[in-house]
Motif scaffolding. Structure first.
Motif, PDB file in Angstrom:
ATOM      1  N   GLN A  30       0.745  -1.123   0.007  1.00  0.00           N
ATOM      2  CA  GLN A  30      -0.115   0.021   0.138  1.00  0.00           C
ATOM      3  C   GLN A  30       0.761   1.320   0.052  1.00  0.00           C
ATOM      4  N   LEU A  31       1.714   1.227   0.765  1.00  0.00           N
ATOM      5  CA  LEU A  31       2.640   2.407   1.002  1.00  0.00           C
ATOM      6  C   LEU A  31       3.489   2.647  -0.257  1.00  0.00           C
ATOM      7  N   SER A  36       5.125   9.199  -3.497  1.00  0.00           N
ATOM      8  CA  SER A  36       4.990  10.174  -2.512  1.00  0.00           C
ATOM      9  C   SER A  36       6.480  10.862  -2.703  1.00  0.00           C
ATOM     10  N   VAL A  47       0.306   8.644   2.651  1.00  0.00           N
ATOM     11  CA  VAL A  47       1.352   7.723   3.420  1.00  0.00           C
ATOM     12  C   VAL A  47       1.194   7.892   4.763  1.00  0.00           C
ATOM     13  N   LEU A  51       0.029   5.401   8.142  1.00  0.00           N
ATOM     14  CA  LEU A  51       0.767   5.350   9.483  1.00  0.00           C
ATOM     15  C   LEU A  51       0.000   5.807  10.604  1.00  0.00           C
ATOM     16  N   MET A  92       8.829   9.681   5.151  1.00  0.00           N
ATOM     17  CA  MET A  92       7.705   9.264   4.308  1.00  0.00           C
ATOM     18  C   MET A  92       8.088   9.563   2.717  1.00  0.00           C
ATOM     19  N   LYS A 120      10.146   3.013   3.352  1.00  0.00           N
ATOM     20  CA  LYS A 120       8.830   2.585   3.576  1.00  0.00           C
ATOM     21  C   LYS A 120       8.747   1.338   4.327  1.00  0.00           C
ATOM     22  N   ASP A 123       9.840   2.293   7.956  1.00  0.00           N
ATOM     23  CA  ASP A 123       8.759   2.911   8.521  1.00  0.00           C
ATOM     24  C   ASP A 123       7.954   1.656   9.381  1.00  0.00           C
TER      25      ASP A 123
END
Length: 397
Positions: A30-31, A36, A47, A51, A92, A120, A123
């Motif tokens: 997904q991210l 981005s 994003v 989160l 991000m 990502k 993260d």
């Protein structure tokens, strides 16, 4: 904390991460599939929304720190009264422009996609390390997570926030990817960008060359002088990276400019370079030419400190408990870890997953490292929570 307790804890943590592999990969896709780039706040904020949702579900108090030129930052706190606080840091934004059409893919051992390793997956490793503790052995210390939106161009907005984010923090881990050979980063060079601008006087190159002041020649002399300040033996590099000047070959150039990248291992070397660059405008070579030097160091060096050595010991012990090998080393690249270190907080960087070919269409993540590094981080937090001396100078009981 006994060896048996450590072993039982890491087994529980590892089992949780094993059970969450599908969810971790789902969120990673997904991210990664959200474009981005730093200059696309809408994508960065998408994003951030994912989160934020995950952090709220995990029980964090979440703040969205608004930005005008960039996406918004996410600051989250999980407070455990009377415990030390650890900061987990990620970003991000990515370097890939809109419209690449490049999506998340896997080939069995690796995953690919824009930002899949930078950063990502890191993260999410921070998020799931916390979730692993919460679901198994409990959260033994206060956790702060900061995801910024503008790291790739040097954190121009968020680096002003980092001293406040680091306030009250005992230790920090930056989830930037490990170096391509897998080593965790315990020291980083500082970096500065300096711009050289030279003003001369235009003239006809054939008819009245004596009336001109050649800005190009002055700039070239000054950039060569700057390059001579490099000290490879001390880890100092000076790279005149761009040069531009003049309008036509038959015109004495009136204006020229260049940009210089400088990397240093120590604050002493940073100060030497700054002093030398300040003196350059007085060392005119072409009569009448005028040099202006602007810019400076936007990321100070991240040296090893007693606190860093302590974190290396903790992280090494965590990896040993998890059956993982770990090597520590330096990096010529920079990150927000530089600014965290400058705020006086012991920091270990590059504790994210292993991958390579950052900033290219070949960027990849070693999939197994995604899960392994999450286990290692969660175990490190567990060990830190069992540490009596929050100053980070003692030993485990």
């Amino acid at each position: 904390m006994s060896v048996k307790m450590q072993s039982e804890a890491v087994n529980l943590i590892a089992a949780y991460i094993q059970a969450q592999r599908g969810r971790m990969l789902q969120l990673l896709q997904q991210l990664v599939d959200i474009e981005s780039p730093t200059d696309h706040p809408e994508g960065v904020n998408r994003v951030g929304a994912i989160l934020k949702r995950e952090l709220l579900e995990a029980g964090f108090q979440v703040q969205v720190l608004k930005e005008s030129a960039y996406g918004d930052h996410i600051l989250a706190d999980y407070e455990v009264q009377g415990t030390p606080r650890v900061l987990l840091m990620g970003h991000m934004d990515t370097v890939f422009p809109l419209g690449t059409g490049w999506k998340f893919t896997m080939d069995g051992e690796r995953a690919y996609g824009p930002g899949v390793i930078d950063m990502k997956s890191g993260d999410l490793a921070a998020l799931f390390a916390f979730k692993a503790l919460q679901a198994t052995v409990g959260v033994p210390l206060s956790v702060r997570i900061f995801y910024n939106s503008d790291e790739e161009p040097g954190s121009p907005a968020s680096r002003q926030l980092i001293p406040g984010v680091a306030d009250g923090v005992d230790w920090a881990f930056v989830l930037e990817p490990a170096e391509p050979d897998g080593h965790v980063v315990s020291t980083r060079k500082g970096v500065g960008i300096f711009r050289f601008q030279v003003t001369g006087r235009a003239a006809h190159a054939g008819q009245e060359p004596e009336k001109g002041i050649n800005a190009n020649i002055e700039l070239m002399h000054q950039l060569l002088e700057a390059a001579r300040l490099a000290r490879p033996e001390a880890g100092t590099t000076v790279n005149p990276g761009t040069i531009a000047g003049g309008t036509q070959p038959y015109v004495i150039p009136e204006f020229a400019e260049g940009a210089v990248d400088v990397r240093v291992q120590t604050l002493k070397e940073q100060q030497r370079i700054e002093k030398a660059f300040q003196a350059l405008p007085a060392s005119q070579v072409v009569p009448g030419a005028r040099l202006v030097v602007t810019g400076g160091f936007h990321r100070p060096p991240m040296p090893e400190t007693p606190g860093t050595l302590f974190l290396k010991d903790v992280y090494g012990q965590a990896c040993a408990c998890a059956g993982q090998a770990v090597v520590f080393g330096g990096s010529g690249a920079v990150s927000d870890g530089n600014n965290i270190a400058a705020a006086g907080v012991p920091v270990l960087d590059g504790v994210g997953p292993v991958g390579g070919r950052l900033h290219s269409r070949d960027e990849y993540l070693e999939l197994e490292s995604f899960f392994q590094r999450t286990v290692a981080l969660a175990t490190s937090l567990y060990l830190l929570g069992g540490k009596a001396d929050a100053a980070g100078s003692g030993t485990f009981s």
